[in-house]
Scaffold this active site. Structure first.
Site, PDB file in Angstrom:
ATOM      1  N   ARG A  35      -1.777  -9.607  -1.071  1.00  0.00           N
ATOM      2  CA  ARG A  35      -0.673  -9.468  -2.160  1.00  0.00           C
ATOM      3  C   ARG A  35      -1.285  -9.529  -3.512  1.00  0.00           C
ATOM      4  O   ARG A  35      -0.639 -10.301  -4.487  1.00  0.00           O
ATOM      5  CB  ARG A  35       0.458 -10.150  -2.046  1.00  0.00           C
ATOM      6  CG  ARG A  35       1.469  -9.924  -0.780  1.00  0.00           C
ATOM      7  CD  ARG A  35       2.526  -9.108  -1.131  1.00  0.00           C
ATOM      8  NE  ARG A  35       3.417  -8.747   0.037  1.00  0.00           N
ATOM      9  CZ  ARG A  35       4.570  -9.285   0.329  1.00  0.00           C
ATOM     10  NH1 ARG A  35       5.024  -9.721  -0.884  1.00  0.00           N
ATOM     11  NH2 ARG A  35       5.088  -8.865   1.450  1.00  0.00           N
ATOM     12  N   ARG A  39       3.400  -9.240  -8.334  1.00  0.00           N
ATOM     13  CA  ARG A  39       4.220  -9.764  -9.439  1.00  0.00           C
ATOM     14  C   ARG A  39       3.602 -11.140 -10.418  1.00  0.00           C
ATOM     15  O   ARG A  39       4.146 -11.242 -11.600  1.00  0.00           O
ATOM     16  CB  ARG A  39       5.840 -10.208  -8.951  1.00  0.00           C
ATOM     17  CG  ARG A  39       6.599  -8.961  -8.755  1.00  0.00           C
ATOM     18  CD  ARG A  39       7.826  -9.206  -7.937  1.00  0.00           C
ATOM     19  NE  ARG A  39       7.375  -9.770  -6.669  1.00  0.00           N
ATOM     20  CZ  ARG A  39       8.159 -10.265  -5.566  1.00  0.00           C
ATOM     21  NH1 ARG A  39       9.488 -10.403  -5.802  1.00  0.00           N
ATOM     22  NH2 ARG A  39       7.733 -10.828  -4.509  1.00  0.00           N
ATOM     23  N   ARG A  48       6.201  -2.153 -13.021  1.00  0.00           N
ATOM     24  CA  ARG A  48       7.500  -2.235 -12.050  1.00  0.00           C
ATOM     25  C   ARG A  48       8.756  -2.184 -12.889  1.00  0.00           C
ATOM     26  O   ARG A  48       9.658  -1.807 -12.180  1.00  0.00           O
ATOM     27  CB  ARG A  48       7.426  -3.473 -10.959  1.00  0.00           C
ATOM     28  CG  ARG A  48       6.548  -3.352  -9.957  1.00  0.00           C
ATOM     29  CD  ARG A  48       7.087  -2.479  -8.721  1.00  0.00           C
ATOM     30  NE  ARG A  48       8.376  -3.108  -7.899  1.00  0.00           N
ATOM     31  CZ  ARG A  48       9.596  -3.017  -8.381  1.00  0.00           C
ATOM     32  NH1 ARG A  48      10.035  -2.304  -9.011  1.00  0.00           N
ATOM     33  NH2 ARG A  48      10.336  -3.778  -7.551  1.00  0.00           N
ATOM     34  N   ASP A  84       3.135  -0.870   1.383  1.00  0.00           N
ATOM     35  CA  ASP A  84       3.792  -1.938   2.044  1.00  0.00           C
ATOM     36  C   ASP A  84       3.548  -1.375   3.587  1.00  0.00           C
ATOM     37  O   ASP A  84       3.270  -0.415   3.915  1.00  0.00           O
ATOM     38  CB  ASP A  84       5.036  -1.857   1.693  1.00  0.00           C
ATOM     39  CG  ASP A  84       5.780  -3.125   2.072  1.00  0.00           C
ATOM     40  OD1 ASP A  84       5.878  -4.198   1.359  1.00  0.00           O
ATOM     41  OD2 ASP A  84       6.468  -3.092   3.155  1.00  0.00           O
ATOM     42  N   TYR A 162      11.607  -5.720  11.643  1.00  0.00           N
ATOM     43  CA  TYR A 162      12.338  -4.948  10.630  1.00  0.00           C
ATOM     44  C   TYR A 162      13.290  -3.757  10.975  1.00  0.00           C
ATOM     45  O   TYR A 162      14.524  -3.537  10.633  1.00  0.00           O
ATOM     46  CB  TYR A 162      11.610  -4.334   9.439  1.00  0.00           C
ATOM     47  CG  TYR A 162      10.899  -5.696   8.690  1.00  0.00           C
ATOM     48  CD1 TYR A 162      11.688  -6.252   7.749  1.00  0.00           C
ATOM     49  CD2 TYR A 162       9.757  -6.211   8.904  1.00  0.00           C
ATOM     50  CE1 TYR A 162      11.310  -7.353   6.863  1.00  0.00           C
ATOM     51  CE2 TYR A 162       9.242  -7.099   8.128  1.00  0.00           C
ATOM     52  CZ  TYR A 162       9.737  -7.553   7.057  1.00  0.00           C
ATOM     53  OH  TYR A 162       9.467  -8.505   6.305  1.00  0.00           O
TER      54      TYR A 162
HETATM   55  O1  CP3 Z   1      -1.766  -7.047  -0.449  1.00  0.00           O
HETATM   56  C1  CP3 Z   1      -1.456  -6.387  -1.460  1.00  0.00           C
HETATM   57  O2  CP3 Z   1      -1.701  -6.513  -2.722  1.00  0.00           O
HETATM   58  C2  CP3 Z   1      -1.121  -4.884  -0.963  1.00  0.00           C
HETATM   59  C3  CP3 Z   1       0.103  -4.657  -0.879  1.00  0.00           C
HETATM   60  C4  CP3 Z   1       1.015  -5.090   0.022  1.00  0.00           C
HETATM   61  C5  CP3 Z   1       2.541  -5.253  -0.257  1.00  0.00           C
HETATM   62  N1  CP3 Z   1       3.068  -5.747   1.046  1.00  0.00           N
HETATM   63  C6  CP3 Z   1       3.104  -5.157  -1.509  1.00  0.00           C
HETATM   64  C7  CP3 Z   1       4.384  -5.487  -1.634  1.00  0.00           C
HETATM   65  C8  CP3 Z   1       0.890  -5.444   1.371  1.00  0.00           C
HETATM   66  C9  CP3 Z   1      -0.311  -5.438   2.259  1.00  0.00           C
HETATM   67  C10 CP3 Z   1       2.319  -5.770   1.888  1.00  0.00           C
HETATM   68  C11 CP3 Z   1       2.379  -5.930   3.530  1.00  0.00           C
HETATM   69  C12 CP3 Z   1       3.628  -6.552   3.816  1.00  0.00           C
HETATM   70  N2  CP3 Z   1       5.024  -6.142   3.409  1.00  0.00           N
HETATM   71  C13 CP3 Z   1       3.846  -7.366   4.796  1.00  0.00           C
HETATM   72  C14 CP3 Z   1       2.944  -8.125   5.750  1.00  0.00           C
HETATM   73  C15 CP3 Z   1       2.132  -9.225   4.787  1.00  0.00           C
HETATM   74  C16 CP3 Z   1       2.872 -10.463   4.783  1.00  0.00           C
HETATM   75  O3  CP3 Z   1       3.305 -10.918   3.751  1.00  0.00           O
HETATM   76  O4  CP3 Z   1       3.216 -11.150   5.893  1.00  0.00           O
HETATM   77  C17 CP3 Z   1       5.255  -7.882   5.060  1.00  0.00           C
HETATM   78  C18 CP3 Z   1       5.879  -8.562   6.055  1.00  0.00           C
HETATM   79  C19 CP3 Z   1       5.845  -6.883   4.085  1.00  0.00           C
HETATM   80  C20 CP3 Z   1       7.466  -6.523   4.010  1.00  0.00           C
HETATM   81  C21 CP3 Z   1       7.896  -6.931   2.597  1.00  0.00           C
HETATM   82  N3  CP3 Z   1       7.463  -6.198   1.359  1.00  0.00           N
HETATM   83  C22 CP3 Z   1       8.755  -8.025   2.196  1.00  0.00           C
HETATM   84  C23 CP3 Z   1       9.062  -9.092   2.902  1.00  0.00           C
HETATM   85  C24 CP3 Z   1       8.872  -7.901   0.747  1.00  0.00           C
HETATM   86  C25 CP3 Z   1       9.562  -8.568  -0.082  1.00  0.00           C
HETATM   87  C26 CP3 Z   1       9.300  -9.895  -0.324  1.00  0.00           C
HETATM   88  C27 CP3 Z   1       8.758 -10.073  -1.867  1.00  0.00           C
HETATM   89  O5  CP3 Z   1       7.573 -10.710  -2.073  1.00  0.00           O
HETATM   90  O6  CP3 Z   1       9.593  -9.427  -2.429  1.00  0.00           O
HETATM   91  C28 CP3 Z   1       8.109  -6.728   0.461  1.00  0.00           C
HETATM   92  C29 CP3 Z   1       8.072  -6.273  -1.035  1.00  0.00           C
HETATM   93  C30 CP3 Z   1       6.471  -6.237  -1.555  1.00  0.00           C
HETATM   94  N4  CP3 Z   1       5.586  -5.608  -0.820  1.00  0.00           N
HETATM   95  C31 CP3 Z   1       6.394  -6.394  -2.824  1.00  0.00           C
HETATM   96  C32 CP3 Z   1       4.861  -6.265  -3.086  1.00  0.00           C
HETATM   97  C33 CP3 Z   1       3.910  -6.264  -4.362  1.00  0.00           C
HETATM   98  C34 CP3 Z   1       7.109  -6.860  -4.077  1.00  0.00           C
HETATM   99  C35 CP3 Z   1       8.110  -5.827  -4.615  1.00  0.00           C
HETATM  100  C36 CP3 Z   1       8.141  -5.958  -5.917  1.00  0.00           C
HETATM  101  O7  CP3 Z   1       7.497  -5.516  -6.967  1.00  0.00           O
HETATM  102  O8  CP3 Z   1       9.394  -6.306  -6.182  1.00  0.00           O
END
Ligand code: CP3
Length: 357
Positions: A35, A39, A48, A84, A162
């Protein structure tokens, strides 16, 4: 600059990250952070503020820009494409939305075997072309600079959770109840998910990704050893076997699997991602020292003052003990409230402390 084959070959030879994936000698321990585009970066928040999450992911130029933000800000050894794990579910028939302050929500979750029957298995070209285009844009930028790009997907259990729960879960009760009571439907669901992810991963390599990470974030939090072996391992094994058709190294990441890391490793992957729950040397021993590992700083360490952060980084590096095949990373994704300066200091310190010259 335009990318050519010799640049690509050069990247394979010189990238510390790609060399570590293959357990070759490295000039310093490579580091990137899960990640890393997110943010905690003001540049990300600025994008964003103007565009929704799905909009950023579906606009190749925006996805490419966000992917490059942590590369421009820090000396990361790899980029990961901004997307994602959940968008591939949209083309399968699931109505996904990222809700502000909530996270991902699926409005029509799977609740019956008929729902599984109905799921489509689109190709990546039909389903995820904007991400493939973003990968080409980023690779064209980074390959001449000697920096590899990681492509990724979700593992079938984590995606199924999910799809069935309709969002995040603490118990995975609906997922496990379906898995236990309808094993044939579970098999069909997992096979459909694997088929879609395998095509997507292979297309990411064709588009310019140099390595692939598979995120099985929730299997270990939901399942005990026997259920993992019975309901997850066959499908993850199939996925890694199919993806081995490409030459790109693969990273098999999970969390909460400390009890059965050896079974996780048995599914495949050149590199095994390790969360923060076991000390790195104990985890590596369970995996086998003949495999590369990635990890495993507790993400909370980045919220602490430098002396505490440094001592935890030292501990990870001491436990890696200079063995071939260590990629430094967090044990799970970075938190949105991490100070940018801590990230900069972490990356610089890992490079400095492990530098051979
Ligand atoms: O790593 C990176 O920089 C690449 C991008 C990436 C995102 N999500 C961006 C994201 C990757 C590889 C993921 C994977 C992901 N997404 C996983 C597996 C990794 C892990 O953390 O276990 C999972 C379970 C998800 C599902 C997901 N997406 C959740 C639970 C959430 C909400 C939680 C949160 O942090 O808000 C997201 C949203 C998400 N995916 C964000 C980002 C940058 C936040 C979105 C925002 O800008 O508000």
């Amino acid at each position: 600059m335009k990318m050519n084959n010799s640049m690509k070959n050069n990247l394979e030879k010189t990238s510390p990250f790609l060399r570590a994936c293959r357990r070759q000698a490295v000039p310093h321990t490579p580091i990137w952070l899960m990640r890393q585009a997110g943010r905690y970066m003001p540049e990300y928040r600025a994008i964003r503020a103007k565009y929704g999450m799905l909009e950023v992911m579906r606009t190749p130029e925006l996805a490419a820009e966000v992917t490059l933000q942590p590369i421009e800000a820090f000396s990361m050894d790899a980029a990961i494409i901004f997307s994602d794990i959940l968008p591939p579910l949209i083309g399968m028939g699931l109505d996904l939305e990222f809700e502000k302050g909530v996270g991902p929500v699926i409005h029509n979750p799977i609740s019956s075997t008929a729902d599984i029957e109905k799921l489509s298995t689109p190709t990546a070209a039909e389903n995820m072309q904007p991400t493939l285009d973003a990968i080409s844009l980023v690779a064209a930028e980074l390959t001449p600079r000697g920096i590899p790009l990681i492509g990724f997907c979700g593992a079938p259990f984590t995606l199924a959770s999910y799809a069935i729960e309709g969002g995040g879960s603490k118990t995975y009760a609906k997922t496990k109840a379906l898995m236990y009571s309808e094993p044939a439907a579970w098999d069909q669901l997992m096979r459909k998910l694997v088929r879609v992810q395998v095509d997507y991963l292979l297309k990411q390599v064709e588009a310019g990704a140099s390595a692939l990470q598979v995120f099985d974030s929730w299997a270990g939090l939901a399942l005990g050893l026997q259920d993992y072996v019975r309901y997850v391992q066959p499908y993850n094994t199939l996925l890694f076997r199919e993806v081995a058709r490409s030459s790109a190294p693969t990273i098999n990441f999970s969390t909460g699997t400390a009890v059965y890391l050896h079974e996780v490793a048995a599914c495949g992957g050149d590199v095994i991602g390790v969360d923060w729950r076991l000390p790195l040397d104990m985890a590596w021993e369970m995996i086998g020292f003949d495999r590369a590992v990635q990890g495993n700083l507790d993400p909370v360490a980045l919220l602490t003052p430098w002396p505490e952060l440094k001592s935890r980084v030292d501990d990870v590096l001491e436990r890696a003990n200079g063995r071939l095949g260590h990629i430094f990373n967090l044990g799970h994704g970075i938190f949105p409230n991490v100070p940018v300066d801590n990230v900069r200091r972490l990356v610089e310190y890992v490079h400095e402390k492990t530098s051979n010259n």
